[in-house]
Design an enzyme around this catalytic site. Structure first.
Site, PDB file in Angstrom:
ATOM      1  CB  SER A 191      41.104  32.732  40.441  1.00  0.00           C
ATOM      2  OG  SER A 191      39.594  33.331  40.484  1.00  0.00           O
ATOM      3  CD  GLU A 318      42.534  39.852  37.869  1.00  0.00           C
ATOM      4  OE1 GLU A 318      42.390  38.858  37.553  1.00  0.00           O
ATOM      5  OE2 GLU A 318      44.382  39.522  38.733  1.00  0.00           O
ATOM      6  CG  HIS A 414      40.220  36.473  36.457  1.00  0.00           C
ATOM      7  ND1 HIS A 414      40.702  36.525  37.667  1.00  0.00           N
ATOM      8  CD2 HIS A 414      39.707  34.879  36.526  1.00  0.00           C
ATOM      9  CE1 HIS A 414      40.421  35.524  38.392  1.00  0.00           C
ATOM     10  NE2 HIS A 414      39.768  34.705  38.035  1.00  0.00           N
TER      11      HIS A 414
END
Length: 510
Positions: A191, A318, A414
């Site tokens: 990320s 995600e 995610h």
């Protein structure tokens, strides 16, 4: 096995972990960035006398987040620039040569997170043959907020990236003592950490400090300077101070954390703020034209790092995590979905294309799929494409593991891939991410991803073919046989990517 190691600043003592691993935690790599050093470049750590016990994680950067299993920040915490090392090294000269090194940069929207999260324990990767380093760096305003010059002092942008470079320099100068090879360093992140990796690939200040890179769910693009200045004015207004160097320096870190949280909430409550109303992130790397000349995607496409091997991964769903934690404003009807697309400058054909791929998908599912690919999936894939086109060895993978059925279900969302990559599925704090206790299939999947990371870090070979003209579709898909959960748009990979062909990433403007 020794638990005492020498560094350029002094000796440190670690603690024994599982099966021959020693963890040396909270090693300072720079001076505390406060007082006269606040908003400045990190300064090398002064030497200490004797042996420093390093058996607990160091304090974390100023933030309001309270993450499961990780320490919270307290206003008295200042010695925040520290790192952690896991190694199986024996006495110097007793081994078979130095081990490859993996350095991990945590994510957290450049606003929260730390190296102390249970997901990032390096024991399993150390057992796989690596020396593992994780690090803290300045996040939020301390690390990425724009501080105007005052005619006397210049406070550099991208201070969080400068901290990461300082940690890499520490690795270069010290990792031999821990059994690591300073000439075989892989920089990895997820990320915000993945985009930090991409930035460092393209920054002159990080040149030569690592030879390979792993980027999971890179998020882009970076900010234009005008946007960083805009956010500083907003945070200063929320704090009741002037947006000057003197005004910002006089405000405590706690006051700026609180003001930053207030600014984010204000954007979220006001639809007229455009894309900032959906899931606002107000800190990040700045394409300042000097330290970071442009967005890393553009710099890598221009051939900034063809000598660095790159492994890219993203998850296939995600943004479902952001929906689960309530950070993303929901589009509930077609009109709101159209406003969402317009706020991000997306062509009308994009959401229509997603609907054609999965006709049964709801408005919310289309929004989440588009948002996830805009922020992470497409940006990550373009990083891989750009690097491969300029001659860089590039490997691409996707994490598609879901959990459905009668128990707690999770998406391939995610952050879910990281406990698998670190081999930390048993940690109680990750059960929300992975949907409960791991199954035997989960452990087998984790073993494969750990082996891929270890092989890539050691030899540049994760276990499948690189992306190139001969193998343009060489993509490793990580998953198990669990029942599907939610619409999987990435089953239509090539068609899905074609929908984005007319969209261009540019540094975010106010």
């Amino acid at each position: 096995m020794t638990s005492v190691f020498s560094t350029v600043s002094g000796r440190v003592r670690g603690r024994a972990e599982d099966r021959g691993v020693v963890a040396v935690l909270g090693i300072p790599y720079a001076e505390p960035p406060f007082g006269a050093d606040r908003f400045r470049e990190p300064r090398p750590r002064r030497a200490w006398e004797g042996i420093r016990d390093c058996v607990e994680y160091g304090p974390i950067s100023p933030q309001s987040a309270q993450l499961p299993g990780a320490p919270n920040w307290a206003p008295c915490d200042e010695d925040i620039l520290s790192l952690n090392v896991w190694t199986t090294a024996r006495e110097p000269g007793a081994g078979d040569g130095p081990l490859p090194v993996l350095v991990w940069i945590h994510g957290g929207a450049y606003t929260f997170g730390s190296s102390a999260q249970p997901d990032f324990d390096g024991t399993a990767l150390a057992r796989a043959g690596l020396v593992v380093v994780t690090l803290n760096y300045r996040v939020g305003f301390e690390g990425f907020g724009h501080v105007p010059p005052d005619g006397t002092h210049f406070c550099p942008p991208n201070r969080g990236l400068l901290d990461q470079i300082a940690a890499l320099e520490w690795v270069r100068d010290n990792i031999t003592s821990f059994g690591g090879d300073p000439g075989n360093v892989t920089l990895a992140g997820q990320s915000a950490g993945a985009t930090s990796v991409a930035c460092l690939m393209a920054m002159d200040g990080a040149r030569g400090l690592f030879r390979r890179a792993i980027a999971h769910s890179a998020v882009g693009p970076v900010f234009a300077p005008e946007l960083a200045e805009h956010f500083t004015r907003k945070v200063a207004a929320e704090a009741g101070i002037t947006a000057t160097q003197a005004g910002l320096a006089a405000a405590s870190p706690q006051a700026l954390v609180q003001a930053s949280d207030a600014a984010v909430e204000a954007y979220r409550q006001e639809p007229r703020t455009g894309h900032l109303s959906w899931d606002p992130v107000i800190f990040g790397p700045v394409a300042d034209g000097h330290l970071l000349r442009a967005d890393p995607l553009d710099l890598i496409a221009a051939g900034a790092a063809p000598d660095i091997d790159l492994l890219v991964c993203h998850t296939t769903q995600e943004y479902w995590l952001m929906d689960a934690v309530g950070s993303c404003v929901e589009a509930t009807n077609e009109e709101e979905l159209a406003r969402f697309a317009a706020d991000f400058g997306l062509p009308d054909s994009l959401t229509a294309g997603y609907r054609r791929l999965v006709p049964e998908a709801t408005v919310r599912e289309i929004q989440l799929a588009v948002y996830g690919d805009l922020s992470f999936g497409e940006y990550s894939n373009r990083l891989a494409d750009a690097h491969a086109r300029t001659g860089g060895r590039t490997f691409l993978s996707r994490f598609a593991r879901q959990r459905g059925g009668s128990g707690p279900g999770v998406y391939a969302w995610h952050c879910a891939d990281i406990p698998f990559a670190f081999g930390n599925l048993a940690a109680e704090s990750v059960q929300f991410l992975i949907g409960g206790p791991p199954t035997p299939a989960d452990h087998r999947l984790s073993d494969r991803i750990v082996a891929a990371w270890a092989g890539f870090a050691a030899r540049g070979e994760p276990g499948w073919e690189p992306v190139d003209d001969a193998s343009p579709d060489a993509i490793r898909v990580w998953g198990t046989a669990d029942p599907d959960r939610g619409p999987d748009f990435w089953r239509h990979g090539a068609t899905l990517r074609a929908l984005w062909s007319g969209f261009t990433y540019r540094p975010e403007q106010p």
